[in-house]
Design a protein around this motif. Structure first.
Motif, short mmCIF file in Angstrom:
data_model
loop_
_atom_site.label_atom_id
_atom_site.label_comp_id
_atom_site.label_asym_id
_atom_site.label_seq_id
_atom_site.Cartn_x
_atom_site.Cartn_y
_atom_site.Cartn_z
N ARG A 555 0.83 -1.20 0.00
CA ARG A 555 0.00 0.00 0.00
C ARG A 555 0.86 1.25 0.00
NH1 ARG A 555 -2.09 2.78 5.17
NH2 ARG A 555 -0.01 3.62 4.77
N THR A 556 0.52 2.18 -0.87
CA THR A 556 1.21 3.47 -0.92
C THR A 556 0.15 4.57 -0.94
OG1 THR A 556 3.00 2.50 -2.23
CG2 THR A 556 2.86 4.90 -2.16
N MET A 557 0.30 5.55 -0.07
CA MET A 557 -0.67 6.66 0.00
C MET A 557 0.07 7.98 -0.08
SD MET A 557 -3.77 7.17 2.69
CE MET A 557 -4.90 8.56 2.60
N VAL A 558 -0.38 8.84 -0.99
CA VAL A 558 0.24 10.16 -1.19
C VAL A 558 -0.76 11.22 -0.77
CG1 VAL A 558 1.36 11.72 -2.80
CG2 VAL A 558 1.54 9.24 -3.15
N CYS A 559 -0.40 11.98 0.24
CA CYS A 559 -1.26 13.08 0.71
C CYS A 559 -0.62 14.41 0.31
CB CYS A 559 -1.43 13.02 2.22
SG CYS A 559 -2.30 11.54 2.80
N CYS A 560 -1.46 15.35 -0.04
CA CYS A 560 -0.97 16.66 -0.51
C CYS A 560 -1.76 17.77 0.15
CB CYS A 560 -1.11 16.75 -2.03
SG CYS A 560 -0.61 18.33 -2.73
N SER A 561 -1.07 18.84 0.53
CA SER A 561 -1.73 20.03 1.05
C SER A 561 -1.16 21.26 0.34
CB SER A 561 -1.54 20.15 2.57
OG SER A 561 -0.17 20.19 2.89
N LEU A 562 -1.93 22.31 0.30
CA LEU A 562 -1.55 23.53 -0.42
C LEU A 562 -1.40 24.68 0.56
CD1 LEU A 562 -1.15 24.78 -3.32
CD2 LEU A 562 -3.55 25.46 -3.17
N ALA A 563 -0.23 25.30 0.58
CA ALA A 563 0.01 26.45 1.45
C ALA A 563 0.36 27.66 0.60
CB ALA A 563 1.15 26.15 2.42
N SER A 564 -0.43 28.73 0.73
CA SER A 564 -0.19 29.93 -0.07
C SER A 564 0.82 30.84 0.61
CB SER A 564 -1.51 30.70 -0.27
OG SER A 564 -2.44 29.90 -0.99
N PHE A 565 1.61 31.55 -0.21
CA PHE A 565 2.51 32.56 0.33
C PHE A 565 1.72 33.85 0.49
CE2 PHE A 565 5.77 29.99 -2.11
CZ PHE A 565 6.29 29.38 -0.96
#
Length: 566
Positions: A555-565
């Motif tokens: 199992r491989t899980m890729v989580c992503c979040s977005l942080a604005s400057f």
């Protein structure tokens, strides 16, 4: 004032425990759907104790000198705390609100991690989002992995979507699924296992995934990836391959000056078989009109017990004298002397009018031309010295096998003679003719798999044949090349609908354009991380090969979040 690249890279160079490289072929990119190069950061391998100048070398990375170790023991991960420290430096160097940051575009950074944290983190990554050349935000990635798991222990589709929404505060999400099935695996018969370098995989893509490991719907887009190694015992072209194998042996011997003869397929000698063929032709000339030469199938031949698909009908019923001669000689020749003695018998019989054999009008071999001249009693002596006998035999094989392949491809209406002209030309040197014939054989091996194994319809085979013929006009011979074909799922539904995929994944996404954020869940029969060792109990190979057992997945899980400057 330093620009962002030199600012960050200078920091990295000062870190003696890490190394960094630019990569485009990292397996990680296959699940993050990345298409641009990335920076891969990992732990520096331990020194081998050699202090001389040969152990390391100086190179430059974006204009900054970096030491690279010559002896590579494989990728090594960093601790999660070290990876977070490096990632924070990278992100800070991209922040346009910092006064020392210049307007530079950096590739995404991915850092190998040792999975020693509770989440089992194997990678941390950062990708900057740009508006033109200005950095506006950063995407932060976390990849977690787990050893073999079964489908029942996986997160549900609803929980995966809920986790994505909670992390990104999005109300609307889209889902896309993909799956890969191995359609062409090892053949088992009782205790025999036949391994193969050939493979046929089907890759599915579809929208609106409803549950984990769901079977791809019939609305999916499907691409077949076909790699065929010539000589596979399961191939419907296996017997034809053995004929090609002798021809290739002759050609290689002419190139190197030494032939490694194959084991004969018949018990009679080449000279005896040639003499019998000449006598048979004489008897026919004095017998009832309409009698013809016996086909090669009447010869007692050593055959293999083949486990595989139906044999493709390559054999023809219109073999001329030289083609019958080739059939007999390729199964019995074990030396240069065999070739010389056999051809001497034929040439002598032709010169003195003992036989007047029929040959195809378009035959281009030296022996065929000599036979045609004998019709007008214009035969000149032939000196069978040096490589001449082997060259004459090779010409017979090229002539015969080209006609076999024409008969199949044109007879099955898969192409036309015009499209085959490149492969059939006898104007190029013999070695090039052999290579082009080998390419044509490889194409027939691929078509044999598609027709006999996959039972694909004529329409798909026709267009696929044209693309393969076009490819090999300019590309070198390559059995590792993967040919692709777009098909409808219904054509192979009987292969995959009751089977388990070798790879399955889903992407949950929200946002648009460069600010799109994804959560990816991937199950595969082999790990996608090469810097960590997984324990699998029972062994994965055993769990995959045992009947009535569920596939054990990594199992491989890729989580992503977005942080604005801000």
């Amino acid at each position: 004032m330093l620009g962002s690249i030199n600012y960050f890279m200078t920091f990295l160079v000062l870190q003696e425990d890490i190394r960094i490289s630019k990569r485009t072929d990292e397996p990680l990119l296959s699940i993050t759907e990345g298409i641009q190069p990335v920076f891969i950061c990992e732990k520096m391998p331990p020194q081998t104790g050699r202090e001389d100048s040969e152990s390391t070398e100086e190179t430059s990375f974006e204009g900054v000198p970096v030491k690279l170790q010559q002896q590579d023991i494989g990728p090594l991960p960093l601790t999660i705390n070290r990876a977070r420290q490096l990632l924070s430096w990278y992100t800070m160097c991209q922040n346009p609100n910092m006064s020392q940051v210049g307007a530079h575009v950096l590739h995404p950074l991915w850092i190998r991690c040792d999975m020693q944290d509770p989440a089992g983190t194997s990678w941390l990554g950062s990708e900057t989002v740009y508006a033109g050349s200005k950095a506006t935000a950063v995407k932060l990635y976390s990849v977690s992995c787990k050893g073999t798991v079964d489908a029942a222990s996986c997160i549900t589709m609803d929980k995966l979507k809920q986790e994505h929404q909670n992390r990104l505060h999005s109300s609307t999400v889209l889902t896309k699924g993909w799956a890969e099935y191995n359609l062409f695996c090892s053949v088992k018969e009782e205790s025999i296992v036949i391994d193969s370098q050939s493979s046929v995989t089907a890759s599915f893509r579809w929208n609106d995934v409803e549950k984990m490991l769901e079977t791809p719907p019939l609305s999916s887009a499907v691409t077949l990836h076909i790699k065929v190694a010539a000589g596979d015992i399961r191939s419907p072209m296996f017997q034809t391959y053995r004929e090609l194998e002798f021809l290739l042996t002759l050609a290689e011997g002419l190139r190197t000056g030494e032939i490694e003869w194959l084991e004969p397929l018949v018990t009679q000698s080449a000279v005896d078989l040639t003499r019998s063929l000449i006598e048979e032709l004489e008897n026919i000339a004095n017998a009832v009109p309409g009698q013809t030469l016996k086909g090669s199938e009447n010869q007692k031949t050593k055959t293999d017990s083949v486990i595989g698909f139906n044999t493709m009908q390559i054999e023809r019923g219109d073999l001329d004298f030289t083609e019958h001669l080739w059939e007999k000689m390729r199964k019995s020749v074990t030396s240069y002397q065999d070739i010389t003695d056999s051809l001497n018998l034929v040439i002598k019989a032709v010169r003195f009018g003992q036989i007047k054999p029929w040959v195809h009008r378009d035959s281009s071999s030296s022996l065929s031309e000599l036979i045609v001249k004998s019709y007008q009693h214009q035969v000149e002596p032939v000196l069978l010295a040096g490589h001449t006998p082997a060259i004459m035999l090779l010409e017979l094989g090229l002539d015969k096998m080209r006609k076999d392949y024409i008969n199949y491809l044109v007879g099955k209406e898969l192409t036309t003679l015009n499209h085959l002209s490149y492969y059939l030309s006898s104007e190029v040197d013999l070695q090039e003719q052999v290579m082009r014939l080998r390419k044509l054989h490889h194409l027939l091996e691929i078509l044999g798999t598609c027709s006999s194994f996959l039972s694909l319809p004529h329409e798909r085979l026709f267009f696929f044949t044209q693309s393969c013929l076009q490819y090999y006009k300019t590309a070198p011979y390559d059995e590792e090349h993967i040919f692709e074909m777009q098909i409808k799922p219904a054509l192979i539904s009987h292969f995959y609908q009751t089977e388990q995929p070798s790879s399955w994944g889903v992407v949950v996404s929200s946002g648009q354009g460069s600010r799109e954020v994804k959560t990816t869940f991937h199950l595969s029969d082999r790990p996608l991380v090469d810097h960590v060792t997984f324990d699998s109990d029972p062994p994965l190979e055993e769990s995959l090969s045992t009947e009535n057992e569920k596939t054990a997945y990594f199992r491989t899980m890729v989580c992503c979040s977005l942080a604005s400057f801000g």
